[in-house]
Design an enzyme around this catalytic site. Structure first.
Site, short mmCIF file in Angstrom:
data_model
loop_
_atom_site.label_atom_id
_atom_site.label_comp_id
_atom_site.label_asym_id
_atom_site.label_seq_id
_atom_site.Cartn_x
_atom_site.Cartn_y
_atom_site.Cartn_z
N ASP A 189 53.19 23.46 -1.37
CA ASP A 189 51.90 23.51 -2.04
C ASP A 189 50.77 23.04 -1.12
O ASP A 189 50.99 22.21 -0.24
CB ASP A 189 51.97 22.61 -3.29
CG ASP A 189 50.87 22.93 -4.28
OD1 ASP A 189 50.21 23.98 -4.15
OD2 ASP A 189 50.68 22.13 -5.22
N ASN A 236 52.03 33.30 -10.25
CA ASN A 236 51.10 33.56 -9.13
C ASN A 236 50.41 34.93 -9.21
O ASN A 236 49.41 35.15 -8.52
CB ASN A 236 51.79 33.40 -7.77
CG ASN A 236 52.04 31.97 -7.38
OD1 ASN A 236 52.97 31.65 -6.64
ND2 ASN A 236 51.22 31.04 -7.87
C1 FPP Z 1 50.92 27.20 -2.49
O1 FPP Z 1 49.67 26.90 -1.97
C2 FPP Z 1 51.51 28.26 -1.77
C3 FPP Z 1 51.82 29.51 -2.26
C4 FPP Z 1 51.55 29.96 -3.63
C5 FPP Z 1 52.41 30.50 -1.41
C6 FPP Z 1 53.47 29.98 -0.50
C7 FPP Z 1 53.52 30.86 0.62
C8 FPP Z 1 53.68 30.50 1.89
C9 FPP Z 1 53.95 29.16 2.42
C10 FPP Z 1 53.57 31.56 2.85
C11 FPP Z 1 54.73 32.21 3.34
C12 FPP Z 1 55.97 32.36 2.68
C13 FPP Z 1 56.88 33.23 3.13
C14 FPP Z 1 58.22 33.30 2.54
C15 FPP Z 1 56.56 34.15 4.21
P1 FPP Z 1 48.41 27.17 -2.88
O2 FPP Z 1 47.83 28.47 -2.49
O3 FPP Z 1 48.79 27.06 -4.32
O4 FPP Z 1 47.50 26.00 -2.45
P2 FPP Z 1 46.44 25.23 -3.36
O5 FPP Z 1 47.21 24.60 -4.49
O6 FPP Z 1 45.87 24.22 -2.42
O7 FPP Z 1 45.45 26.24 -3.84
#
Ligand code: FPP
Length: 265
Positions: free
Chosen positions: A38, A86
């Site tokens: 996260d 998501n």
């Molecule tokens: C959470 O951060 C992250 C995600 C919803 C996506 C996770 C994806 C990756 C780490 C990229 C790559 C993965 C693969 C398998 C290639 P957020 O966007 O919710 O962050 P925030 O809570 O600060 O908005």
């Protein structure tokens, strides 16, 4: 932290050193680590960058972490890459994440295969484009016989959704006379989940400060230990990983029983 605990040469960026590996007390390592990656968006916001830059940096953190897991010869690493919730994000962000997943598979598959990683995906994979589904299927098939880290990527995944699908599938078997209701026990539910033959989760790591499970592996984490850090996922380092593993090694896991450590009789 990594150097202090695992020695000077124990960097996951170098080739695996079996002698050094052998000095780590395997008994204290978790078999199965699950990570809620996260904070990509917050990392980017802080730097005045677009959220997409946070996801790109998140991929780098994932590569580092997988290398560390390979180096430590962990049995299983499961990461939460995209939840059933998501899809509520703006279309541009969802499209960007899809492209990132396919680029990741395209660029990293050879190396993961060389590292003996066994790749799998859990969740409603059929919700993705035919192209991405094919890439995931190819990655699975190509690494199916690999005997190293079981690396599972949760995509379009929700723990409640997984439970619903599992219950429906068992109910269908009961209706078809293949199962009696009494045959349904914890073991059968466990093996019928998307995680199938993976061991139960020992350690959940969540970055970026929030302390919740967010519908991740709700059955599999029944007796898991939790480790939280304020660090945003793109900044998660091999030292942070080492710190989590060391903290885990000090936990007194009782599984509802008595403490072995305190000498309870
Ligand atoms: C959470 O951060 C992250 C995600 C919803 C996506 C996770 C994806 C990756 C780490 C990229 C790559 C993965 C693969 C398998 C290639 P957020 O966007 O919710 O962050 P925030 O809570 O600060 O908005």
């Amino acid at each position: 932290m990594w150097k202090k605990i695992f020695g000077k040469k124990k960097s996951p960026n170098i080739d695996l050193d079996q002698d050094l590996l052998a000095t780590i007390d395997k008994e204290t390592l978790p078999r199965h680590v699950a990570i809620i990656m996260d904070g990509n968006g917050r990392w980017a916001n802080k730097k005045g960058m677009l959220r997409s830059a946070g996801h790109v940096a998140g991929v780098k953190a994932l590569k580092r972490t997988l290398k560390a897991a390979i180096y430590l010869n962990l049995e299983a690493l499961t990461v939460y890459a995209f939840s059933t919730e998501n899809w509520k994000r703006p279309t541009e962000e969802v499209d960007f994440l899809m492209k990132l997943f396919s680029d990741y598979l395209e660029k990293e598959l050879d190396e993961m295969d060389r590292d003996n990683v066994h790749i799998d995906f859990i969740g409603r994979v059929d919700g993705f484009s035919a192209h991405l589904q094919k890439m995931m299927e190819d990655a699975k098939q190509r690494t199916a016989d690999n005997t190293g880290v079981r690396f599972t990527v949760a995509v379009n995944y929700g723990g409640q959704d997984e439970m619903v699908r599992t219950v429906q599938s068992l109910a269908r078997d009961v209706a078809a006379g293949k199962l009696a209701p009494e045959d349904i026990d914890a073991g059968l539910i466990d093996s019928s989940l998307d995680t199938g033959d993976l061991p139960p989760v020992d350690l959940v790591i969540r970055t970026s400060g929030d302390m919740r499970l967010s519908n991740f592996l709700i059955w599999q984490t029944a007796y898991a230990e939790f480790w939280f850090t304020d660090t945003n996922w793109p900044d998660f380092s091999k030292d942070d990983f080492a710190e989590a593993l060391i903290d885990f090694s000090k936990r007194d896991r009782r599984f509802g029983g008595l403490s072995k450590r305190n000498g309870d009789k």
